[in-house]
Each structure stands twice: as C-alpha cells, then as structure tokens.
Scaffold this motif. Structure first.
Motif, PDB file in Angstrom:
ATOM      1  N   ARG A 133       0.804  -1.215   0.000  1.00 13.79           N
ATOM      2  CA  ARG A 133       0.000   0.000   0.000  1.00 13.79           C
ATOM      3  C   ARG A 133       0.840   1.270   0.000  1.00 13.79           C
ATOM      4  O   ARG A 133       0.588   2.197  -0.761  1.00 13.79           O
ATOM      5  CB  ARG A 133      -0.930   0.005   1.213  1.00 13.79           C
ATOM      6  N   GLY A 134       1.868   1.326   0.854  1.00 16.54           N
ATOM      7  CA  GLY A 134       2.681   2.532   0.932  1.00 16.54           C
ATOM      8  C   GLY A 134       1.836   3.748   1.251  1.00 16.54           C
ATOM      9  O   GLY A 134       1.056   3.740   2.208  1.00 16.54           O
ATOM     10  N   ASP A 135       1.946   4.771   0.425  1.00 15.06           N
ATOM     11  CA  ASP A 135       1.174   6.009   0.624  1.00 15.06           C
ATOM     12  C   ASP A 135      -0.115   6.043  -0.193  1.00 15.06           C
ATOM     13  O   ASP A 135      -0.772   7.090  -0.271  1.00 15.06           O
ATOM     14  CB  ASP A 135       2.035   7.228   0.254  1.00 15.06           C
ATOM     15  N   ALA A 136      -0.457   4.929  -0.810  1.00 22.36           N
ATOM     16  CA  ALA A 136      -1.673   4.903  -1.625  1.00 22.36           C
ATOM     17  C   ALA A 136      -2.910   5.199  -0.775  1.00 22.36           C
ATOM     18  O   ALA A 136      -3.000   4.767   0.374  1.00 22.36           O
ATOM     19  CB  ALA A 136      -1.825   3.544  -2.300  1.00 22.36           C
ATOM     20  N   ARG A 137      -3.832   5.915  -1.328  1.00 20.60           N
ATOM     21  CA  ARG A 137      -5.032   6.302  -0.581  1.00 20.60           C
ATOM     22  C   ARG A 137      -5.995   5.132  -0.397  1.00 20.60           C
ATOM     23  O   ARG A 137      -6.773   5.107   0.552  1.00 20.60           O
ATOM     24  CB  ARG A 137      -5.740   7.453  -1.312  1.00 20.60           C
ATOM     25  N   SER A 138      -5.980   4.204  -1.315  1.00 24.05           N
ATOM     26  CA  SER A 138      -6.898   3.077  -1.220  1.00 24.05           C
ATOM     27  C   SER A 138      -6.207   1.815  -1.693  1.00 24.05           C
ATOM     28  O   SER A 138      -5.187   1.862  -2.389  1.00 24.05           O
ATOM     29  CB  SER A 138      -8.157   3.335  -2.055  1.00 24.05           C
ATOM     30  N   ILE A 139      -6.756   0.682  -1.318  1.00 26.63           N
ATOM     31  CA  ILE A 139      -6.204  -0.593  -1.732  1.00 26.63           C
ATOM     32  C   ILE A 139      -7.266  -1.377  -2.495  1.00 26.63           C
ATOM     33  O   ILE A 139      -8.463  -1.089  -2.382  1.00 26.63           O
ATOM     34  CB  ILE A 139      -5.707  -1.421  -0.533  1.00 26.63           C
ATOM     35  N   ILE A 140      -6.813  -2.330  -3.289  1.00 22.56           N
ATOM     36  CA  ILE A 140      -7.741  -3.146  -4.054  1.00 22.56           C
ATOM     37  C   ILE A 140      -7.606  -4.601  -3.606  1.00 22.56           C
ATOM     38  O   ILE A 140      -6.639  -4.988  -2.951  1.00 22.56           O
ATOM     39  CB  ILE A 140      -7.508  -3.022  -5.572  1.00 22.56           C
ATOM     40  N   SER A 141      -8.564  -5.412  -3.988  1.00 30.15           N
ATOM     41  CA  SER A 141      -8.611  -6.809  -3.566  1.00 30.15           C
ATOM     42  C   SER A 141      -7.747  -7.688  -4.471  1.00 30.15           C
ATOM     43  O   SER A 141      -7.242  -7.256  -5.512  1.00 30.15           O
ATOM     44  CB  SER A 141     -10.054  -7.303  -3.616  1.00 30.15           C
ATOM     45  N   THR A 142      -7.609  -8.935  -4.076  1.00 29.49           N
ATOM     46  CA  THR A 142      -6.917  -9.926  -4.890  1.00 29.49           C
ATOM     47  C   THR A 142      -7.534  -9.998  -6.275  1.00 29.49           C
ATOM     48  O   THR A 142      -6.828  -9.949  -7.299  1.00 29.49           O
ATOM     49  CB  THR A 142      -7.007 -11.317  -4.221  1.00 29.49           C
ATOM     50  N   GLU A 143      -8.831 -10.114  -6.315  1.00 30.50           N
ATOM     51  CA  GLU A 143      -9.539 -10.250  -7.582  1.00 30.50           C
ATOM     52  C   GLU A 143      -9.407  -9.003  -8.443  1.00 30.50           C
ATOM     53  O   GLU A 143      -9.233  -9.084  -9.665  1.00 30.50           O
ATOM     54  CB  GLU A 143     -11.013 -10.560  -7.320  1.00 30.50           C
ATOM     55  N   GLN A 144      -9.462  -7.837  -7.816  1.00 30.21           N
ATOM     56  CA  GLN A 144      -9.344  -6.584  -8.575  1.00 30.21           C
ATOM     57  C   GLN A 144      -7.938  -6.427  -9.159  1.00 30.21           C
ATOM     58  O   GLN A 144      -7.775  -5.949 -10.285  1.00 30.21           O
ATOM     59  CB  GLN A 144      -9.684  -5.397  -7.674  1.00 30.21           C
ATOM     60  N   MET A 145      -6.904  -6.832  -8.387  1.00 29.05           N
ATOM     61  CA  MET A 145      -5.541  -6.761  -8.913  1.00 29.05           C
ATOM     62  C   MET A 145      -5.388  -7.711 -10.085  1.00 29.05           C
ATOM     63  O   MET A 145      -4.790  -7.366 -11.113  1.00 29.05           O
ATOM     64  CB  MET A 145      -4.525  -7.096  -7.818  1.00 29.05           C
ATOM     65  N   GLY A 146      -5.916  -8.920  -9.954  1.00 31.39           N
ATOM     66  CA  GLY A 146      -5.856  -9.866 -11.067  1.00 31.39           C
ATOM     67  C   GLY A 146      -6.555  -9.333 -12.301  1.00 31.39           C
ATOM     68  O   GLY A 146      -6.048  -9.453 -13.430  1.00 31.39           O
ATOM     69  N   GLU A 147      -7.713  -8.726 -12.111  1.00 26.66           N
ATOM     70  CA  GLU A 147      -8.468  -8.170 -13.227  1.00 26.66           C
ATOM     71  C   GLU A 147      -7.704  -7.031 -13.906  1.00 26.66           C
ATOM     72  O   GLU A 147      -7.660  -6.932 -15.136  1.00 26.66           O
ATOM     73  CB  GLU A 147      -9.826  -7.663 -12.751  1.00 26.66           C
ATOM     74  N   ALA A 148      -7.074  -6.171 -13.097  1.00 25.67           N
ATOM     75  CA  ALA A 148      -6.317  -5.047 -13.654  1.00 25.67           C
ATOM     76  C   ALA A 148      -5.140  -5.542 -14.495  1.00 25.67           C
ATOM     77  O   ALA A 148      -4.851  -5.003 -15.570  1.00 25.67           O
ATOM     78  CB  ALA A 148      -5.822  -4.151 -12.518  1.00 25.67           C
ATOM     79  N   ILE A 149      -4.459  -6.583 -14.014  1.00 28.92           N
ATOM     80  CA  ILE A 149      -3.330  -7.141 -14.757  1.00 28.92           C
ATOM     81  C   ILE A 149      -3.809  -7.761 -16.064  1.00 28.92           C
ATOM     82  O   ILE A 149      -3.188  -7.594 -17.116  1.00 28.92           O
ATOM     83  CB  ILE A 149      -2.573  -8.170 -13.889  1.00 28.92           C
ATOM     84  N   ARG A 150      -4.936  -8.441 -16.029  1.00 31.66           N
ATOM     85  CA  ARG A 150      -5.464  -9.052 -17.248  1.00 31.66           C
ATOM     86  C   ARG A 150      -5.885  -7.992 -18.263  1.00 31.66           C
ATOM     87  O   ARG A 150      -5.708  -8.172 -19.476  1.00 31.66           O
ATOM     88  CB  ARG A 150      -6.647  -9.973 -16.924  1.00 31.66           C
ATOM     89  N   GLU A 151      -6.431  -6.890 -17.783  1.00 31.93           N
ATOM     90  CA  GLU A 151      -6.813  -5.827 -18.701  1.00 31.93           C
ATOM     91  C   GLU A 151      -5.593  -5.260 -19.410  1.00 31.93           C
ATOM     92  O   GLU A 151      -5.628  -4.991 -20.625  1.00 31.93           O
ATOM     93  CB  GLU A 151      -7.542  -4.715 -17.922  1.00 31.93           C
ATOM     94  N   GLU A 152      -4.492  -5.066 -18.675  1.00 31.89           N
ATOM     95  CA  GLU A 152      -3.262  -4.581 -19.292  1.00 31.89           C
ATOM     96  C   GLU A 152      -2.683  -5.622 -20.250  1.00 31.89           C
ATOM     97  O   GLU A 152      -2.212  -5.290 -21.336  1.00 31.89           O
ATOM     98  CB  GLU A 152      -2.228  -4.241 -18.214  1.00 31.89           C
ATOM     99  N   LEU A 153      -2.731  -6.886 -19.825  1.00 35.86           N
ATOM    100  CA  LEU A 153      -2.191  -7.955 -20.674  1.00 35.86           C
ATOM    101  C   LEU A 153      -2.998  -8.089 -21.955  1.00 35.86           C
ATOM    102  O   LEU A 153      -2.420  -8.338 -23.029  1.00 35.86           O
ATOM    103  CB  LEU A 153      -2.202  -9.266 -19.888  1.00 35.86           C
ATOM    104  N   GLN A 154      -4.303  -7.921 -21.859  1.00 41.69           N
ATOM    105  CA  GLN A 154      -5.168  -8.009 -23.044  1.00 41.69           C
ATOM    106  C   GLN A 154      -4.725  -6.996 -24.104  1.00 41.69           C
ATOM    107  O   GLN A 154      -4.700  -7.300 -25.297  1.00 41.69           O
ATOM    108  CB  GLN A 154      -6.628  -7.764 -22.651  1.00 41.69           C
ATOM    109  N   LYS A 155      -4.362  -5.792 -23.679  1.00 42.20           N
ATOM    110  CA  LYS A 155      -3.901  -4.775 -24.607  1.00 42.20           C
ATOM    111  C   LYS A 155      -2.590  -5.193 -25.286  1.00 42.20           C
ATOM    112  O   LYS A 155      -2.379  -4.921 -26.468  1.00 42.20           O
ATOM    113  CB  LYS A 155      -3.669  -3.448 -23.880  1.00 42.20           C
ATOM    114  N   LEU A 156      -1.732  -5.865 -24.526  1.00 42.79           N
ATOM    115  CA  LEU A 156      -0.412  -6.211 -25.026  1.00 42.79           C
ATOM    116  C   LEU A 156      -0.430  -7.409 -25.974  1.00 42.79           C
ATOM    117  O   LEU A 156       0.438  -7.517 -26.862  1.00 42.79           O
ATOM    118  CB  LEU A 156       0.521  -6.508 -23.848  1.00 42.79           C
ATOM    119  N   VAL A 157      -1.381  -8.316 -25.792  1.00 43.35           N
ATOM    120  CA  VAL A 157      -1.422  -9.522 -26.630  1.00 43.35           C
ATOM    121  C   VAL A 157      -2.419  -9.388 -27.780  1.00 43.35           C
ATOM    122  O   VAL A 157      -2.506 -10.275 -28.626  1.00 43.35           O
ATOM    123  CB  VAL A 157      -1.758 -10.786 -25.806  1.00 43.35           C
ATOM    124  N   ALA A 158      -3.173  -8.300 -27.781  1.00 42.70           N
ATOM    125  CA  ALA A 158      -4.188  -8.113 -28.822  1.00 42.70           C
ATOM    126  C   ALA A 158      -3.551  -8.006 -30.223  1.00 42.70           C
ATOM    127  O   ALA A 158      -2.463  -7.461 -30.378  1.00 42.70           O
ATOM    128  CB  ALA A 158      -5.001  -6.859 -28.522  1.00 42.70           C
TER     129      ALA A 158
END
Length: 370
Positions: free
Chosen positions: A345-370
């Motif tokens: 977390r560090g100085d981040a104002r909010s944190i996300i869940s396991t599932e949300q982090m996984g989803e965010a990574i997949r969204e970025e990966l989708q752009k890269l493999v498209a």
C-alpha cells in the motif's frame, strides 16, 4: 497452437485465492492464441492431509510427474501445527522437489520502479534492483542423513541435521548460475561458509574449478554467506547472479525478497535436468510468499507473485519469452497506475482486492497480446 499440461496445486491459506487469478491469466493467453493450457487441480499440504492423511497423495504426485509444469501456491498454517512431522504440510513440497529432482531454484529479486519507496531501504539503494538468486534445492542440510532427534537420557536430547554435498551437485547448480549470468550482466557471486564448514570448502573448490574450466568469460567472486547477507542490505545492486546452497539460499533469498518491499511480489522457479533429447525438464513454479493464514479468505492477498510465477513458467518451461515479457510488463503498468494491494500500500489512498488486482493485470495484458 501448442498445448501444455499444467498441474495446479493451490495448497493452503491464500494459495487458492492467488491460484484462481493465475487460472484466469492462462485462460486469457489461450483465448489470445498464445498457447493452450490443459489444467488439472490437485491437493497439497494441509488440504491434502485433511483429505488423504498425507501431504500429497500418490495420485497427485503422479499428475505432477506427468505434467509439463506444476504451479504451486503455498502450504501450511496453524491448523496443522501438531500433525506428525513426516506428514506436515511442508513435506508435500519437499517430496515434489525430491521426486521431480528439482535441483535448481531461481528466485529473482526485482524492484519495480513504482515500488521503490515500498522498501525499508532508501530509494537510491534499491531502485533498479535486479538480482537472480540460484539456490541448490535437493541437497544439503535439508536432505542429508542422519536427520534425527536422539534421546540421551537424563532429560537430554540431541537434534542432528547433516550437511552433505557431492561434487556433481555443486557443479550442476554452478552451471545454471554461470549460464544465467551470460544472459544477464555476466557476474556470479558464489556464497558458502568455507571458514567453518567442510562442505563450504568443497563448494568453493568446485565452483572455482568449473569457472576456470568452462566459464572464464564470466566474472566470479566468492563471499561468505553472513557477509553477503550484510551486503544485500548495504548495497544490493552490486550483485547480478548469486549461487549458494540449500540452507543459505533459503535465508538469503528471503532477505533479497524483502528489499523489494513485499514477499507478495516475487515468483520463483524450481527446475530439474534438461532431457538430453527433447530439452524438456521437470519444473515447479511458486510464489516466494507463504500461506499467510492471518489474511486467508479475506480476498486481500497480492496475486502478483503467483502471476509472475506463470510468467517464469512460460519463459523457462515453454520457451514463450515474449508472452512472459508481456505479463511482466502488464504487472509493471498496473503498479505504475498506482493500484495497490494491502501489502504494498505505501502512501496509496486506497487498496484493491486480490480479484481486482488480477483483473487489472489481465486488462493490461489483453492490450499487449491483442
């Protein structure tokens, strides 16, 4: 499109939660046409003990031996603190390593730019950190015999663990380290305790002879394990590839992991010998973090190390280096966007869940493999 057989062993604690995110990444890669993964799921650790009375069943051990690679979550927890030693959760992982002959453990310690301030060390000390620790995994004190507790009478007992290494064990792990260094910054640091341990004397002799004979083009240095631990927290960027035995590798890789800010960030690979004809090798990939029973079931665990372990699997088992690069790039992009799980977390104002982090990574990966 090539099909690969993956065995998923989620294990205990947060293992199933982070493994679930890896399954989704593998599915995405299949949909994108990168590769097709046939997955089976087994039990290991405490979950296997509850079901079978042992840390891994013969059936699941058979699946591991037949798979192209194994993805492993984590094992253990207070629930199984009092089970017999031979069937404790960790025995499942030790058996996998031993029966699959996974002698080489690769543990990268990488500091993502966005997380430089998450480390307990100053930014200038760890920014840009990229170390590979190569740990011998099937020898040494963890497997040496005799290993026992003897009753001496009069209320006294003696615990015995035996440190044993043969020349071939040291030489083969040395080769892994030198070959990796040639693809990186061409420097190997070999670590032991030759000043107090005979096994350390032999380790130094074998690594030195191997270097002189086959790898003179690679820079080699030797450091005592305790001194190396100090140097890791003083100026870690002096290192490229570190090669060491089972016990010291266990401890030094955890020190290196925490330089990056969280154990939840780092993957690892455990590799066997390459087949002389096909080049294929037994392999198991796992996050460095443990089962974290204190946060299990809360949906807040960091899945990055588990997803990074899949990237290592693509790189070292399947030759899909480009896909591995894209997974690692997707992780870096998510972190650069400021998304954080609780452990980073560090100085981040909010944190996300396991599932949300996984989803965010997949969204970025989708752009890269498209």
């Amino acid at each position: 499109m090539t099909t690969y057989k993956l065995l998923l062993l989620p294990g205990d604690g947060i293992g199933p939660e982070v493994m679930n995110e890896v399954q989704k990444v593998a599915d995405l890669l299949g949909q994108a046409g990168v590769a097709k993964f046939e997955t089976e799921t087994g039990l290991v650790g405490g979950s296997a003990y509850d079901a079978h009375g042992k840390a891994i069943s013969e059936a699941d051990m058979g699946l591991a031996m037949a798979a192209d690679a194994v993805l492993f979550g984590a094992v253990g927890g207070p629930k199984w603190a009092d089970v017999p030693y031979d069937v404790r959760p960790e025995a499942g992982l030790l058996r996998l390593r031993k029966d699959m002959q996974l002698f080489a453990n690769l543990r990268p310690a990488i500091c993502y730019p966005a997380l430089a301030d998450a480390s307990s060390l100053k930014r200038e000390v760890i920014e840009g950190l990229d170390i590979m620790i190569v740990r011998e995994l099937t020898g040494g004190v963890y497997f040496g015999e005799p290993k026992e507790i003897i009753d001496l009478g009069n209320g006294q007992k003696r615990g015995i663990d035996t440190q044993i290494y043969d020349t071939y064990e040291i030489e083969r792990i040395g080769r892994v380290a030198f070959e990796l260094a040639r693809k990186r910054n061409n420097k190997v640091t070999s670590s032991e305790k030759h000043n107090v341990m005979k096994s350390g004397v032999l380790w130094r002799e074998v690594i030195t002879a191997l270097h002189k004979r086959d790898y003179a083009d690679v820079t080699l240095e030797h450091q005592l394990a305790d001194a190396l631990g100090m140097q890791l927290v003083r100026w870690p960027k002096q290192f490229d590839v570190i090669v060491t035995d089972n016990l010291f590798g266990d401890m030094l890789s955890d020190v290196a992991a925490m330089l990056t800010g969280s154990l939840g960030m780092l993957p690892s690979a455990s590799l066997g010998e390459a087949d002389a004809k096909t080049g294929a090798r037994k392999a198991l990939y796992e996050p460095v973090h443990g089962s974290a029973p204190d946060i299990a079931g809360k949906g807040i665990a960091n899945p990055i190390a588990m997803i990074g372990s899949l990237a290592m699997c693509l790189r070292y088992s399947f030759g899909l280096g480009d896909a591995a690069d894209k997974i690692e790039k997707a992780i870096a992009n998510v972190l650069a966007h400021g998304l954080r799980t609780a452990d980073i977390r560090g100085d981040a104002r909010s944190i996300i869940s396991t599932e949300q982090m996984g989803e965010a990574i997949r969204e970025e990966l989708q752009k890269l493999v498209a």
